[in-house]
Design a protein around this motif. Structure first.
Motif, PDB file in Angstrom:
ATOM      1  N   ILE A 117      -0.585  -0.779  -9.624  1.00 39.06           N
ATOM      2  CA  ILE A 117       0.830  -0.888  -9.310  1.00 39.06           C
ATOM      3  C   ILE A 117       1.050  -2.130  -8.461  1.00 39.06           C
ATOM      4  O   ILE A 117       0.317  -2.369  -7.496  1.00 39.06           O
ATOM      5  CB  ILE A 117       1.298   0.369  -8.543  1.00 39.06           C
ATOM      6  N   LYS A 118       2.057  -2.922  -8.814  1.00 44.17           N
ATOM      7  CA  LYS A 118       2.434  -4.066  -7.971  1.00 44.17           C
ATOM      8  C   LYS A 118       3.475  -3.570  -6.984  1.00 44.17           C
ATOM      9  O   LYS A 118       4.503  -3.015  -7.359  1.00 44.17           O
ATOM     10  CB  LYS A 118       2.988  -5.214  -8.799  1.00 44.17           C
ATOM     11  N   TYR A 119       3.193  -3.789  -5.704  1.00 41.50           N
ATOM     12  CA  TYR A 119       4.048  -3.332  -4.599  1.00 41.50           C
ATOM     13  C   TYR A 119       4.546  -4.573  -3.880  1.00 41.50           C
ATOM     14  O   TYR A 119       3.773  -5.272  -3.227  1.00 41.50           O
ATOM     15  CB  TYR A 119       3.220  -2.435  -3.675  1.00 41.50           C
ATOM     16  N   GLN A 120       5.820  -4.858  -4.022  1.00 40.20           N
ATOM     17  CA  GLN A 120       6.417  -6.054  -3.444  1.00 40.20           C
ATOM     18  C   GLN A 120       7.215  -5.690  -2.197  1.00 40.20           C
ATOM     19  O   GLN A 120       8.075  -4.809  -2.244  1.00 40.20           O
ATOM     20  CB  GLN A 120       7.345  -6.702  -4.476  1.00 40.20           C
ATOM     21  N   THR A 121       6.904  -6.362  -1.065  1.00 42.15           N
ATOM     22  CA  THR A 121       7.696  -6.204   0.154  1.00 42.15           C
ATOM     23  C   THR A 121       8.551  -7.456   0.326  1.00 42.15           C
ATOM     24  O   THR A 121       8.504  -8.362  -0.514  1.00 42.15           O
ATOM     25  CB  THR A 121       6.795  -6.009   1.395  1.00 42.15           C
ATOM     26  N   GLN A 122       9.285  -7.514   1.419  1.00 43.20           N
ATOM     27  CA  GLN A 122      10.122  -8.684   1.685  1.00 43.20           C
ATOM     28  C   GLN A 122       9.286  -9.959   1.770  1.00 43.20           C
ATOM     29  O   GLN A 122       9.689 -11.013   1.294  1.00 43.20           O
ATOM     30  CB  GLN A 122      10.891  -8.470   2.999  1.00 43.20           C
ATOM     31  N   ASN A 123       8.077  -9.855   2.356  1.00 42.94           N
ATOM     32  CA  ASN A 123       7.274 -11.054   2.615  1.00 42.94           C
ATOM     33  C   ASN A 123       5.983 -11.140   1.806  1.00 42.94           C
ATOM     34  O   ASN A 123       5.435 -12.221   1.669  1.00 42.94           O
ATOM     35  CB  ASN A 123       6.912 -11.114   4.109  1.00 42.94           C
TER      36      ASN A 123
END
Length: 155
Positions: A117-123
């Motif tokens: 799973i690709k987990y994208q945060t703000q940074n």
């Protein structure tokens, strides 16, 4: 109004029809139950992806073995599912997702089911690898690895 049966043959025919209907209902019920069971198994990995997107550590906790291998940017080791939930709570709280997407999933019907799973945060971006193990009719989380995706500019 009810039907009055005068004839023994007609009565026996109706009993035979009722028995066939009962057998047919049992077969249909069995097939539906089997279909629901398959559906639940197939969606298990997808349910975990949704739980990660919603930062729902309760669902993840309920899908874990009693002890799992967990690797995050701040923790690495074998943890009880309670400890793993606390570590994941901290990760999700400090790094809330802006986007979550399943990149690759190996079917639960195969021997070694997993999901990336690709987990994208703000940074930052992370890959979350989850490995499952079949236990009776359920698939339980055995391993969770969370790795930050480094860009080429970072050293």
């Amino acid at each position: 109004m009810g039907v009055i049966i005068n004839d023994q043959t007609s009565y026996q025919s109706q009993i035979l029809i009722m028995k066939k209907n009962k057998a047919l209902k049992l077969i249909i019920f069995s097939l539906l139950t089997f279909q629901v069971s398959l559906f639940c198994q197939v969606t298990n990995i997808n349910d975990i992806t949704i739980a990660i997107k919603n930062m729902d550590t309760k669902t993840i906790y309920e899908s874990c073995e009693n002890a799992i291998s967990l690797s995050t940017p701040t923790a690495n080791g074998k943890y009880s599912k309670t400890q793993a939930r606390q570590i994941l709570d901290q990760f999700f709280r400090t790094k809330p997702a802006v986007q979550v997407k399943a990149i690759k999933t190996q079917s639960e019907l195969e021997n070694n089911p997993f999901s990336i799973i690709k987990y994208q945060t703000q940074n930052n971006s992370y890959n979350i690898f989850i490995q499952f193990k079949k236990a009776n009719s359920r698939f339980l989380i055995q391993t969770i690895q969370i790795q930050e995706i480094k860009t080429l500019n970072e050293h």
